[in-house]
Design a protein around this motif. Structure first.
Motif, PDB file in Angstrom:
ATOM      1  N   PRO A   1       0.839  -1.212   0.000  1.00  0.00           N
ATOM      2  CA  PRO A   1       0.000   0.000   0.000  1.00  0.00           C
ATOM      3  C   PRO A   1       0.859   1.242   0.000  1.00  0.00           C
ATOM      4  O   PRO A   1       2.076   1.186   0.229  1.00  0.00           O
ATOM      5  CB  PRO A   1      -0.806  -0.140   1.311  1.00  0.00           C
ATOM      6  N   GLY A   2       0.231   2.392  -0.236  1.00  0.00           N
ATOM      7  CA  GLY A   2       0.976   3.631  -0.331  1.00  0.00           C
ATOM      8  C   GLY A   2       1.715   3.999   0.939  1.00  0.00           C
ATOM      9  O   GLY A   2       2.802   4.587   0.892  1.00  0.00           O
ATOM     10  N   VAL A   3       1.150   3.651   2.101  1.00  0.00           N
ATOM     11  CA  VAL A   3       1.805   3.980   3.369  1.00  0.00           C
ATOM     12  C   VAL A   3       3.135   3.255   3.483  1.00  0.00           C
ATOM     13  O   VAL A   3       4.143   3.830   3.930  1.00  0.00           O
ATOM     14  CB  VAL A   3       0.879   3.624   4.547  1.00  0.00           C
ATOM     15  N   VAL A   4       3.165   1.993   3.089  1.00  0.00           N
ATOM     16  CA  VAL A   4       4.407   1.216   3.163  1.00  0.00           C
ATOM     17  C   VAL A   4       5.433   1.781   2.191  1.00  0.00           C
ATOM     18  O   VAL A   4       6.633   1.869   2.513  1.00  0.00           O
ATOM     19  CB  VAL A   4       4.119  -0.272   2.879  1.00  0.00           C
ATOM     20  N   VAL A   5       5.001   2.173   1.005  1.00  0.00           N
ATOM     21  CA  VAL A   5       5.922   2.769   0.041  1.00  0.00           C
ATOM     22  C   VAL A   5       6.522   4.063   0.600  1.00  0.00           C
ATOM     23  O   VAL A   5       7.728   4.311   0.480  1.00  0.00           O
ATOM     24  CB  VAL A   5       5.199   3.034  -1.293  1.00  0.00           C
ATOM     25  N   GLY A   6       5.703   4.881   1.228  1.00  0.00           N
ATOM     26  CA  GLY A   6       6.221   6.094   1.846  1.00  0.00           C
ATOM     27  C   GLY A   6       7.222   5.798   2.947  1.00  0.00           C
ATOM     28  O   GLY A   6       8.250   6.492   3.082  1.00  0.00           O
ATOM     29  N   PHE A   7       6.964   4.769   3.732  1.00  0.00           N
ATOM     30  CA  PHE A   7       7.903   4.394   4.795  1.00  0.00           C
ATOM     31  C   PHE A   7       9.224   3.911   4.211  1.00  0.00           C
ATOM     32  O   PHE A   7      10.309   4.217   4.749  1.00  0.00           O
ATOM     33  CB  PHE A   7       7.280   3.293   5.654  1.00  0.00           C
TER      34      PHE A   7
ATOM     35  N   LEU B   1      15.041   5.231   3.004  1.00  0.00           N
ATOM     36  CA  LEU B   1      16.102   5.500   2.041  1.00  0.00           C
ATOM     37  C   LEU B   1      16.597   6.934   2.119  1.00  0.00           C
ATOM     38  O   LEU B   1      17.810   7.175   2.176  1.00  0.00           O
ATOM     39  CB  LEU B   1      15.607   5.212   0.618  1.00  0.00           C
ATOM     40  N   GLY B   2      15.674   7.906   2.120  1.00  0.00           N
ATOM     41  CA  GLY B   2      16.071   9.302   2.023  1.00  0.00           C
ATOM     42  C   GLY B   2      15.634  10.170   3.175  1.00  0.00           C
ATOM     43  O   GLY B   2      15.672  11.406   3.054  1.00  0.00           O
ATOM     44  N   GLY B   3      15.213   9.578   4.298  1.00  0.00           N
ATOM     45  CA  GLY B   3      14.819  10.355   5.460  1.00  0.00           C
ATOM     46  C   GLY B   3      16.005  10.767   6.323  1.00  0.00           C
ATOM     47  O   GLY B   3      17.170  10.506   5.987  1.00  0.00           O
ATOM     48  N   ARG B   4      15.708  11.388   7.457  1.00  0.00           N
ATOM     49  CA  ARG B   4      16.771  11.894   8.326  1.00  0.00           C
ATOM     50  C   ARG B   4      17.631  10.760   8.883  1.00  0.00           C
ATOM     51  O   ARG B   4      18.849  10.931   9.058  1.00  0.00           O
ATOM     52  CB  ARG B   4      16.157  12.704   9.475  1.00  0.00           C
ATOM     53  N   GLN B   5      17.024   9.626   9.154  1.00  0.00           N
ATOM     54  CA  GLN B   5      17.768   8.472   9.649  1.00  0.00           C
ATOM     55  C   GLN B   5      17.923   7.402   8.568  1.00  0.00           C
ATOM     56  O   GLN B   5      18.228   6.249   8.884  1.00  0.00           O
ATOM     57  CB  GLN B   5      17.043   7.867  10.871  1.00  0.00           C
TER      58      GLN B   5
ATOM     59  N   MET C   1      19.061  14.515   2.517  1.00  0.00           N
ATOM     60  CA  MET C   1      17.701  13.980   2.614  1.00  0.00           C
ATOM     61  C   MET C   1      16.872  14.454   1.416  1.00  0.00           C
ATOM     62  O   MET C   1      17.101  15.562   0.909  1.00  0.00           O
ATOM     63  CB  MET C   1      17.033  14.441   3.912  1.00  0.00           C
ATOM     64  N   PHE C   2      15.942  13.626   1.008  1.00  0.00           N
ATOM     65  CA  PHE C   2      15.020  14.020  -0.054  1.00  0.00           C
ATOM     66  C   PHE C   2      13.614  13.478   0.183  1.00  0.00           C
ATOM     67  O   PHE C   2      12.705  13.751  -0.607  1.00  0.00           O
ATOM     68  CB  PHE C   2      15.521  13.503  -1.416  1.00  0.00           C
TER      69      PHE C   2
ATOM     70  N   SER D   1      25.978   9.905   3.808  1.00  0.00           N
ATOM     71  CA  SER D   1      26.508  11.251   3.596  1.00  0.00           C
ATOM     72  C   SER D   1      27.083  11.837   4.881  1.00  0.00           C
ATOM     73  O   SER D   1      28.054  12.607   4.841  1.00  0.00           O
ATOM     74  CB  SER D   1      25.401  12.162   3.054  1.00  0.00           C
ATOM     75  N   LEU D   2      26.505  11.477   6.017  1.00  0.00           N
ATOM     76  CA  LEU D   2      27.053  11.946   7.290  1.00  0.00           C
ATOM     77  C   LEU D   2      28.433  11.355   7.543  1.00  0.00           C
ATOM     78  O   LEU D   2      29.327  12.037   8.072  1.00  0.00           O
ATOM     79  CB  LEU D   2      26.092  11.578   8.423  1.00  0.00           C
ATOM     80  N   TRP D   3      28.598  10.119   7.157  1.00  0.00           N
ATOM     81  CA  TRP D   3      29.897   9.462   7.358  1.00  0.00           C
ATOM     82  C   TRP D   3      30.946   9.986   6.378  1.00  0.00           C
ATOM     83  O   TRP D   3      32.114  10.163   6.736  1.00  0.00           O
ATOM     84  CB  TRP D   3      29.729   7.957   7.203  1.00  0.00           C
ATOM     85  N   LEU D   4      30.534  10.287   5.140  1.00  0.00           N
ATOM     86  CA  LEU D   4      31.489  10.728   4.128  1.00  0.00           C
ATOM     87  C   LEU D   4      31.744  12.229   4.156  1.00  0.00           C
ATOM     88  O   LEU D   4      32.895  12.670   4.003  1.00  0.00           O
ATOM     89  CB  LEU D   4      30.982  10.321   2.733  1.00  0.00           C
ATOM     90  N   PHE D   5      30.690  13.024   4.330  1.00  0.00           N
ATOM     91  CA  PHE D   5      30.826  14.477   4.180  1.00  0.00           C
ATOM     92  C   PHE D   5      30.430  15.250   5.439  1.00  0.00           C
ATOM     93  O   PHE D   5      30.381  16.478   5.407  1.00  0.00           O
ATOM     94  CB  PHE D   5      29.977  14.957   2.993  1.00  0.00           C
TER      95      PHE D   5
END
Length: 298
Positions: free
Chosen positions: A130-136, A141-145, A161-162, A152-156
């Motif tokens: 469902p759409g909720v799972v896709v959003g999760f 992948l691209g959230g704060r955690q 985030m996107f 990117s935190l480890w490299l730069f």
């Protein structure tokens, strides 16, 4: 006698002609008409009557602007921006899905290799989400955690985030649009006449020329239909957008906000009608183009 003898065969021929079948419901028997009753009842009860109510409610005065809700959509920048963003992301998702999954579907339809069934099953697996799972998943992948932020935190030493933007919404919509295109394109490629490709190659056509003049026109109806379905799905998708953030300005979230947060029922109804009409027009145009002999042999 000769005149009579000449007229008899004509009369016999005329009497042997069968009456033309009647068109419309008159040509159907009572069982066939009765079989349509449940479908027509559900159509009227769950679509026609509610949609007619939405149309009338959208013509009422908008609580925020004091004018008709339809007029408010055309005159207020907030709603025009939301409409443009929804149309833009839906169109980009449709084109990207058709381009990426079209190539993948053609490759999978024409090649056999070990693990093909498992690969096809994996590519079409998002249809079960469902759409909720896709959003999760997009947040993972691209959230704060998410994975990208940690990398990117480890490299730069900064988080990239996107997920909570239109880019995250694009990734989520594309994720569940690709399987729809792949399955349809694979089925369309199986029905292509390969003798046309062989004839084109025998006449000296290059691979790109064969793809442009033979393969793409042959599967064009499938590409149009799946593109329209991806567009319609992206226009009305709510679960993914709601999971990624309610601050994004797109029509489904605006409808939800007007209805639940502000109790502005006339604006919510008007936005729903506009979204439904645009989606219906897109599907109708695609169906007309796909059914008009597009890609059919002459």
């Amino acid at each position: 006698m000769s005149v009579v003898s000449q007229q008899r065969p004509q009369a016999g021929a005329a009497s042997s002609r069968k009456p033309a079948p009647t068109a419309g419901l008159r040509g159907l028997g009572h069982p066939a008409i009765l079989a349509l009753v449940p479908a027509l009842t559900l159509f009227c009860a769950f679509w026609l009557l509610p949609f007619a109510r939405l149309v009338l409610m959208g013509a009422e005065v908008d609580r925020g602007s004091g004018v008709s809700a339809y007029l408010a959509i055309l005159t207020h920048r907030q709603y025009l921006t939301s409409l443009a963003a929804t149309l833009g992301i839906s169109l980009v998702v449709s084109l990207a899905a058709v381009g990426i999954a079209g190539l993948a579907g053609f490759f999978l339809a024409r090649h056999r290799f070990a693990g093909k069934s498992l690969l096809v099953a994996s590519l079409t697996f998002p249809l079960a989400f469902p759409g909720v799972v896709v959003g999760f998943l997009v947040i993972m992948l691209g959230g704060r955690q998410g994975a990208l932020a940690q990398l990117s935190l480890w490299l730069f030493d900064e988080r990239w985030m996107f997920a909570y933007s239109l880019m995250g919404l694009f990734v989520g919509y594309l994720y569940f649009s690709i399987p729809r295109v792949i399955t349809t394109v694979m089925a369309a490629c199986d029905t292509l006449d390969r003798s046309l490709e062989e004839a084109a190659r025998s006449l000296g056509a290059s691979t790109w020329r064969v793809a442009r003049d033979v393969i793409v026109p042959g599967i064009a109806p499938a590409l149009l239909s799946t593109g329209a379905i991806c567009f319609a799905t992206s226009m009305g998708a709510f679960g993914t957008a709601f999971t990624l953030g309610t601050r994004m300005s797109i029509l489904p979230l605006d409808i939800y906000g007007e209805f639940t947060n502000y109790a502005n029922f006339s604006m919510a109804a008007a936005l729903s009608v506009v979204l439904g009409v645009i989606t219906w027009i897109a599907l109708s145009v695609a169906r007309k183009l796909a059914g008009g002999g597009l890609g059919a042999p002459a």
